[in-house]
Write a protein that holds these residues in place. Sequence first.
Motif, short mmCIF file in Angstrom:
data_model
loop_
_atom_site.label_atom_id
_atom_site.label_comp_id
_atom_site.label_asym_id
_atom_site.label_seq_id
_atom_site.Cartn_x
_atom_site.Cartn_y
_atom_site.Cartn_z
N HIS A 43 -38.48 2.58 -3.59
CA HIS A 43 -38.07 3.92 -3.19
C HIS A 43 -39.00 4.97 -3.79
O HIS A 43 -39.43 5.91 -3.09
N LYS A 47 -41.39 7.50 -1.72
CA LYS A 47 -41.23 8.95 -1.91
C LYS A 47 -42.55 9.60 -2.30
O LYS A 47 -42.89 10.69 -1.82
N PRO A 56 -34.81 8.22 2.95
CA PRO A 56 -33.34 8.22 2.96
C PRO A 56 -32.77 8.33 1.54
O PRO A 56 -33.47 8.08 0.55
N ALA A 57 -31.50 8.67 1.47
CA ALA A 57 -30.83 8.78 0.17
C ALA A 57 -30.75 7.42 -0.50
O ALA A 57 -30.49 6.41 0.15
N GLN A 77 -24.41 1.00 -0.20
CA GLN A 77 -25.41 2.07 -0.15
C GLN A 77 -26.82 1.51 0.02
O GLN A 77 -27.64 2.06 0.77
N LYS A 80 -27.35 0.39 3.64
CA LYS A 80 -27.63 1.53 4.51
C LYS A 80 -29.05 2.05 4.29
O LYS A 80 -29.73 2.47 5.24
N TYR A 81 -29.48 2.03 3.04
CA TYR A 81 -30.84 2.48 2.72
C TYR A 81 -31.88 1.60 3.41
O TYR A 81 -32.82 2.10 4.04
N ALA A 84 -31.94 2.21 7.10
CA ALA A 84 -32.53 3.51 7.43
C ALA A 84 -34.05 3.47 7.32
O ALA A 84 -34.76 4.03 8.16
N VAL A 85 -34.56 2.81 6.29
CA VAL A 85 -36.02 2.70 6.12
C VAL A 85 -36.61 1.89 7.26
O VAL A 85 -37.63 2.27 7.85
N ASP A 88 -36.80 3.84 10.54
CA ASP A 88 -37.71 4.97 10.59
C ASP A 88 -39.06 4.56 11.17
O ASP A 88 -39.66 3.58 10.70
#
Length: 471
Positions: A43, A47, A56-57, A77, A80-81, A84-85, A88
């Motif tokens: 992550h 970032k 994503p969060a 969580q 979901k991360y 989401a990645v 994208d």
Amino acid sequence: MHFSIPETEVRSGENGSTYVAYNIHVNGVLHCRVRYSQLLGLHEQIKKEYGSNVVPAFPPKKIFTLTPAEVEQRREQLEKYMQAVRQDPLLGTSEMFNSFLRKAQQETQQIPTEEVALDICLSNGQKVTVNILTSDQTEDVLDAVATKLDLPDDLVGYFSLFLVREGVDEGLTFVRKLQEFELPYVSITSLRSSEFHILLRKSYWDMAYDGDVMDNRVGLNLLYAQTVSDIERGWILVNKDQHRQLKSLQEKGSKKEFIHLGQTLKYYGYIKFDPCITDFPEKGCQVIVSAGNNELNFHVKLPNEQIKEGSFKVTRMRCWRVTSSVPIANGTTNPCSASKCDVKLELAFEYLMSKDRLQWVTITSQQAIMMSICLQSMVDELMVKKSGGSIKKMLRKRHNGSIHRSDSQQAVKSPPLLDSPDPNREQIVKLSTKLSSVSLRGISASNSANDISGNDFHGNYAFEGIGDDDL
């Protein structure tokens, strides 16, 4: 591809301490085990490379040891991360993300980097042995196979590597198309079963592109072998007269003419899936699904034993999604063996049945993600063709990993085909004036699959009628 983290494990570290491992599954099968700190490191890298606004969060750090409830919350969580990645368009195809998954896969299976021989199957049963590294990714292995076969570089993208399972009755099950984030040698070795093979097969749908492949000797041989195999398996339907013609061409060694005749036959170029369950036209129906010609073909057996057959065109699918459910209590060890998993997968698509009438159709199958990938690759081709682009360039980009096929994630819709930006309903109504209604005609239950020739709930649609804003 379908990413999930269905369960966690408490494992022992090198110094005797314990930690929580999060098991990342792809298509319902374990891909790798990772620690929270490893995902946090990924992550931070993402970032730093792409900026905080596109990432994503990520679940925050905790000072104290997590309770079982907090571990479960973090698992959800992280799942979901990861989804989401992957979804994208920028992050999901990045080398940073894919290399992380490849390294984690190799570490999980504890396979050191070394030179090995890997067998790749061709459609005619022959095997091509290539010398690779255990850490070579899918594209590297595909290139090695092409080099061994002397397949030109500009044709490599027309083919893909598929993980398949050969049944005792010589049935062929497509498990998945090997992806850029996995190591083929590690994937096949971790299954620990001789039933699984890696198969080289064409990766496009429009038979118009067969001409590009047939212009090359090696490409012609590969396409010919696939056509013969599909006919022998019963995937392509042949009557007695056609069978005689094909046999004559085969005896003469007329490969191009054999393929040209094959192109006129029903289900040429389709992939056939294992029997599964659908809720159309009613719940609990047994169905055999095939993908090809920009459609999903259904051969349905109703509860009253009546057989019905028909097709769902991809151009009439408003959207689709893949969902999964895992009947597993958190904290248990991974219940999925290498060849079998308890994950239940469903592919659902919203279909324009007739003017002003949309309906969800659901398929329950362990090959749901493979079906989704087939749908998305059909869309890719249609969009390129619609824009006047080059299929050669698209296939080569796909091979190089620079085109993103946003495969449906758990409970996430794929890019809609028939939606406009917001007044969806009005646009669908407008488009539906060009569509014929869908009807069902029964087929005698005594007929075999080989006797079926009608399109019993096939809806016609002129794809060229879609405007650019509708795609």
